[in-house]
Motif scaffolding. Structure first.
Motif, PDB file in Angstrom:
ATOM      1  N   GLY A   1      -5.664  -1.386  10.951  1.00  0.00           N
ATOM      2  CA  GLY A   1      -6.353  -0.421  10.109  1.00  0.00           C
ATOM      3  C   GLY A   1      -6.468  -0.858   8.665  1.00  0.00           C
ATOM      4  O   GLY A   1      -6.948  -1.950   8.359  1.00  0.00           O
ATOM      5  N   LYS A   2      -6.018   0.001   7.773  1.00  0.00           N
ATOM      6  CA  LYS A   2      -6.140  -0.240   6.341  1.00  0.00           C
ATOM      7  C   LYS A   2      -5.166  -1.290   5.824  1.00  0.00           C
ATOM      8  O   LYS A   2      -5.165  -1.599   4.628  1.00  0.00           O
ATOM      9  CB  LYS A   2      -5.925   1.072   5.580  1.00  0.00           C
ATOM     10  CG  LYS A   2      -6.988   2.131   5.869  1.00  0.00           C
ATOM     11  CD  LYS A   2      -8.365   1.677   5.407  1.00  0.00           C
ATOM     12  CE  LYS A   2      -9.418   2.724   5.706  1.00  0.00           C
ATOM     13  NZ  LYS A   2     -10.762   2.316   5.259  1.00  0.00           N
TER      14      LYS A   2
ATOM     15  N   ILE B   1       0.832  -1.209   0.000  1.00  0.00           N
ATOM     16  CA  ILE B   1       0.000   0.000   0.000  1.00  0.00           C
ATOM     17  C   ILE B   1       0.861   1.252   0.000  1.00  0.00           C
ATOM     18  O   ILE B   1       0.615   2.201  -0.750  1.00  0.00           O
ATOM     19  CB  ILE B   1      -0.972  -0.003   1.199  1.00  0.00           C
ATOM     20  CG1 ILE B   1      -2.024  -1.103   1.021  1.00  0.00           C
ATOM     21  CG2 ILE B   1      -1.662   1.356   1.342  1.00  0.00           C
ATOM     22  CD1 ILE B   1      -2.975  -1.253   2.195  1.00  0.00           C
ATOM     23  N   TRP B   2       1.905   1.242   0.851  1.00  0.00           N
ATOM     24  CA  TRP B   2       2.773   2.420   0.898  1.00  0.00           C
ATOM     25  C   TRP B   2       3.557   2.602  -0.401  1.00  0.00           C
ATOM     26  O   TRP B   2       3.765   3.731  -0.852  1.00  0.00           O
ATOM     27  CB  TRP B   2       3.731   2.327   2.087  1.00  0.00           C
ATOM     28  CG  TRP B   2       3.142   2.895   3.333  1.00  0.00           C
ATOM     29  CD1 TRP B   2       2.777   2.223   4.456  1.00  0.00           C
ATOM     30  CD2 TRP B   2       2.812   4.258   3.570  1.00  0.00           C
ATOM     31  NE1 TRP B   2       2.247   3.077   5.377  1.00  0.00           N
ATOM     32  CE2 TRP B   2       2.249   4.341   4.869  1.00  0.00           C
ATOM     33  CE3 TRP B   2       2.923   5.423   2.813  1.00  0.00           C
ATOM     34  CZ2 TRP B   2       1.807   5.543   5.429  1.00  0.00           C
ATOM     35  CZ3 TRP B   2       2.482   6.623   3.375  1.00  0.00           C
ATOM     36  CH2 TRP B   2       1.937   6.681   4.658  1.00  0.00           C
TER      37      TRP B   2
ATOM     38  N   HIS C   1       1.162   4.141  -2.718  1.00  0.00           N
ATOM     39  CA  HIS C   1       0.901   5.521  -2.302  1.00  0.00           C
ATOM     40  C   HIS C   1       1.978   6.451  -2.843  1.00  0.00           C
ATOM     41  O   HIS C   1       1.679   7.495  -3.430  1.00  0.00           O
ATOM     42  CB  HIS C   1       0.863   5.612  -0.775  1.00  0.00           C
ATOM     43  CG  HIS C   1       0.921   7.020  -0.248  1.00  0.00           C
ATOM     44  ND1 HIS C   1       2.111   7.689  -0.054  1.00  0.00           N
ATOM     45  CD2 HIS C   1      -0.061   7.896   0.093  1.00  0.00           C
ATOM     46  CE1 HIS C   1       1.862   8.910   0.393  1.00  0.00           C
ATOM     47  NE2 HIS C   1       0.557   9.055   0.494  1.00  0.00           N
ATOM     48  N   TYR C   2       3.246   6.095  -2.642  1.00  0.00           N
ATOM     49  CA  TYR C   2       4.333   6.953  -3.107  1.00  0.00           C
ATOM     50  C   TYR C   2       4.379   7.026  -4.628  1.00  0.00           C
ATOM     51  O   TYR C   2       4.707   8.082  -5.198  1.00  0.00           O
ATOM     52  CB  TYR C   2       5.676   6.476  -2.542  1.00  0.00           C
ATOM     53  CG  TYR C   2       5.930   6.995  -1.154  1.00  0.00           C
ATOM     54  CD1 TYR C   2       6.301   8.311  -0.936  1.00  0.00           C
ATOM     55  CD2 TYR C   2       5.776   6.172  -0.041  1.00  0.00           C
ATOM     56  CE1 TYR C   2       6.512   8.804   0.341  1.00  0.00           C
ATOM     57  CE2 TYR C   2       5.986   6.657   1.236  1.00  0.00           C
ATOM     58  CZ  TYR C   2       6.352   7.969   1.419  1.00  0.00           C
ATOM     59  OH  TYR C   2       6.555   8.457   2.681  1.00  0.00           O
ATOM     60  N   PHE C   3       4.044   5.942  -5.288  1.00  0.00           N
ATOM     61  CA  PHE C   3       4.006   5.937  -6.752  1.00  0.00           C
ATOM     62  C   PHE C   3       2.961   6.934  -7.254  1.00  0.00           C
ATOM     63  O   PHE C   3       3.241   7.780  -8.123  1.00  0.00           O
ATOM     64  CB  PHE C   3       3.695   4.526  -7.261  1.00  0.00           C
ATOM     65  CG  PHE C   3       3.560   4.423  -8.749  1.00  0.00           C
ATOM     66  CD1 PHE C   3       4.681   4.351  -9.562  1.00  0.00           C
ATOM     67  CD2 PHE C   3       2.302   4.417  -9.352  1.00  0.00           C
ATOM     68  CE1 PHE C   3       4.560   4.274 -10.941  1.00  0.00           C
ATOM     69  CE2 PHE C   3       2.171   4.338 -10.728  1.00  0.00           C
ATOM     70  CZ  PHE C   3       3.305   4.266 -11.528  1.00  0.00           C
ATOM     71  N   GLU C   4       1.755   6.856  -6.690  1.00  0.00           N
ATOM     72  CA  GLU C   4       0.675   7.730  -7.157  1.00  0.00           C
ATOM     73  C   GLU C   4       0.868   9.175  -6.689  1.00  0.00           C
ATOM     74  O   GLU C   4       0.535  10.116  -7.411  1.00  0.00           O
ATOM     75  CB  GLU C   4      -0.684   7.198  -6.701  1.00  0.00           C
ATOM     76  CG  GLU C   4      -1.054   5.879  -7.369  1.00  0.00           C
ATOM     77  CD  GLU C   4      -2.533   5.545  -7.247  1.00  0.00           C
ATOM     78  OE1 GLU C   4      -3.353   6.474  -7.101  1.00  0.00           O
ATOM     79  OE2 GLU C   4      -2.852   4.342  -7.299  1.00  0.00           O
TER      80      GLU C   4
ATOM     81  N   SER D   1      -5.496   7.643   1.770  1.00  0.00           N
ATOM     82  CA  SER D   1      -4.930   8.993   1.844  1.00  0.00           C
ATOM     83  C   SER D   1      -5.713   9.982   0.987  1.00  0.00           C
ATOM     84  O   SER D   1      -6.433   9.592   0.063  1.00  0.00           O
ATOM     85  CB  SER D   1      -3.467   8.999   1.382  1.00  0.00           C
ATOM     86  OG  SER D   1      -2.648   8.235   2.231  1.00  0.00           O
ATOM     87  N   ILE D   2      -5.519  11.249   1.310  1.00  0.00           N
ATOM     88  CA  ILE D   2      -6.029  12.349   0.501  1.00  0.00           C
ATOM     89  C   ILE D   2      -4.836  13.116  -0.046  1.00  0.00           C
ATOM     90  O   ILE D   2      -3.898  13.436   0.697  1.00  0.00           O
ATOM     91  CB  ILE D   2      -6.903  13.301   1.344  1.00  0.00           C
ATOM     92  CG1 ILE D   2      -8.165  12.590   1.836  1.00  0.00           C
ATOM     93  CG2 ILE D   2      -7.292  14.541   0.541  1.00  0.00           C
ATOM     94  CD1 ILE D   2      -8.917  13.375   2.877  1.00  0.00           C
ATOM     95  N   PHE D   3      -4.841  13.400  -1.341  1.00  0.00           N
ATOM     96  CA  PHE D   3      -3.846  14.272  -1.959  1.00  0.00           C
ATOM     97  C   PHE D   3      -4.530  15.610  -2.254  1.00  0.00           C
ATOM     98  O   PHE D   3      -5.618  15.638  -2.833  1.00  0.00           O
ATOM     99  CB  PHE D   3      -3.324  13.703  -3.282  1.00  0.00           C
ATOM    100  CG  PHE D   3      -2.709  12.330  -3.199  1.00  0.00           C
ATOM    101  CD1 PHE D   3      -2.355  11.758  -1.990  1.00  0.00           C
ATOM    102  CD2 PHE D   3      -2.474  11.609  -4.373  1.00  0.00           C
ATOM    103  CE1 PHE D   3      -1.788  10.493  -1.930  1.00  0.00           C
ATOM    104  CE2 PHE D   3      -1.913  10.337  -4.331  1.00  0.00           C
ATOM    105  CZ  PHE D   3      -1.566   9.778  -3.108  1.00  0.00           C
ATOM    106  N   MET D   4      -3.882  16.716  -1.878  1.00  0.00           N
ATOM    107  CA  MET D   4      -4.441  18.042  -2.146  1.00  0.00           C
ATOM    108  C   MET D   4      -3.398  18.944  -2.781  1.00  0.00           C
ATOM    109  O   MET D   4      -2.215  18.875  -2.447  1.00  0.00           O
ATOM    110  CB  MET D   4      -4.976  18.688  -0.872  1.00  0.00           C
ATOM    111  CG  MET D   4      -6.159  17.970  -0.253  1.00  0.00           C
ATOM    112  SD  MET D   4      -7.012  18.914   1.043  1.00  0.00           S
ATOM    113  CE  MET D   4      -8.000  20.026   0.046  1.00  0.00           C
TER     114      MET D   4
END
Length: 382
Positions: free
Chosen positions: A357-358, A76-77, A80-83, A237-240
């Motif tokens: 958690g997730k 997952i991590w 996450h870093y890829f996206e 996660s949320i990306f903003m």
């Protein structure tokens, strides 16, 4: 204690009681006060004015972050870093000055260099690696310590904002480092989904605030930012992406804030009701069995402190090499890699709690590949 977003006086809504102040693994005898682990009350408040979910108290940063433990572990991590690196580098940044706040092990900065970004300034207090690429310049310290006169076109961070005790000062400091129309891009946990889905690691010592998208939008607008893009990475996660305009934006507050408060209070109330039920379920499920718990982290500390202190816990499992062979802070349980399950005698008589958690499903798959004879108990069962 006042709200970290709007300065309203806080009331304590929920409490885990007295817990170890850092969710870490340490050598025996380390970080003691009068011979005992340092503890504080981990209590949760929902601001009646702006609706921000946050800690009622503030842990001591020198205890909380006394040692480096930033390590990317798991699929997952990695995704996450890829996206998130794609989200940051969605356009070409030729000649653009870039700053990362809280660079960790520099893996995100290294990814961005591979995407064609030439140089990145990184602020990181507890950096370990000295072997980083030529395009990375590291400032060892916190953002508050950064006194260079540099201006940046882009400031980004990954899972940093929720750790900041004084959010107002943090965002204002970033705004002083940005050029007009510069961008602030960040990732942080999708707390609304975590709490709603009863991810048992939703609340921890390290996260002093638990903002929703509405909370984030309000605080950014009040500091002169305009939200440009929002992306939800799974339920994780949320990306903003926000543009700095150097002008404060008028916000219609009263009705919207009241709705946010009511919604968030309901979320947190349901979570703590479930946490109480989970503790009873876990205690009854393991009975007198020798039991491992996965995760050398806050979720495990909270369960051990409140519900499992008289249970037959025989060890903590964790994928982090930085924690292996150490003790879970506040307890005498040794942390080991899950591979030790390969050669455990009478494994079918032992149990393993996975309340992460997730990451529950990811870890369950890993354990089954190592040894599928151990009985696994998760919060998903209850």
């Amino acid at each position: 204690m006042n709200c970290r977003y709007c300065d309203e006086r806080l009331e304590k809504n929920f409490s885990y009681g007295s817990v170890p102040m850092t969710p870490n693994a340490v050598e025996e005898g380390v970080l003691l006060k009068n011979g005992k682990p340092i503890e504080y009350e981990l209590a949760i408040s929902v601001c009646k004015k702006c609706g921000l979910i946050q800690q009622f108290n503030s842990p001591d940063p020198s205890v909380l972050y006394f040692i480096f433990k930033n390590e990317i572990v798991g699929d997952i991590w990695e995704k996450h870093y890829f996206e998130f690196s794609d989200f940051i580098a969605y356009q070409k940044f030729d000649g653009v000055k870039i700053l990362e706040v809280g660079g960790g092990d520099l893996s995100l900065a290294e990814r961005l260099l591979k995407k064609g970004i030439d140089k990145i300034e990184v602020i990181e207090k507890n950096i370990k690696t000295e072997n980083f690429s030529e395009g990375i310049n590291v400032f060892k310290g916190f953002l508050e310590d950064y006194n260079k006169s540099s201006k940046f076109d882009l400031v980004y961070s990954s899972h940093v904002l929720e750790h900041i005790d004084n959010v107002q000062e943090h965002i204002e400091k970033i705004s002083t480092l940005l050029t007009n129309n510069g961008r602030l891009i960040f990732s942080l946990p999708h707390f609304e989904k975590w709490i709603e889905d009863f991810a048992t690691n939703s609340f921890s010592q390290e996260h002093v605030t638990y903002p929703t998208i509405e909370n984030l939008s309000a605080i950014l607008r009040s500091k002169g930012f305009i939200i440009d893009r929002v992306y939800q990475f799974r339920d994780h996660s949320i990306f903003m992406d926000a543009v700095f305009t150097d002008e404060q934006n008028n916000i219609k507050k009263s009705e919207q804030e009241n709705e946010i408060y009511e919604k968030n209070l309901k979320l947190v109330t349901k979570f703590f009701e479930n946490f109480e039920k989970l503790g009873i379920y876990l205690k009854n499920s393991i009975g007198d069995s020798e039991t491992y718990v996965f995760g050398a982290n806050s979720g495990t500390q909270l369960l051990l402190k409140k519900y499992l202190k008289n249970s037959k816990i025989i060890g903590i499992l964790d994928n982090s090499s930085l924690k292996s062979g150490k003790l879970l802070y506040g307890f005498n349980y040794v942390v080991n890699k899950p591979e030790i399950l390969t050669d455990i005698e009478n494994i079918e008589e032992k149990k393993l709690i996975i309340c992460t958690g997730k990451y529950v499903q990811e870890i369950k798959k890993q354990i089954k590949k190592i040894n599928d004879k151990i009985k696994i108990i998760t919060n998903e069962n209850f």
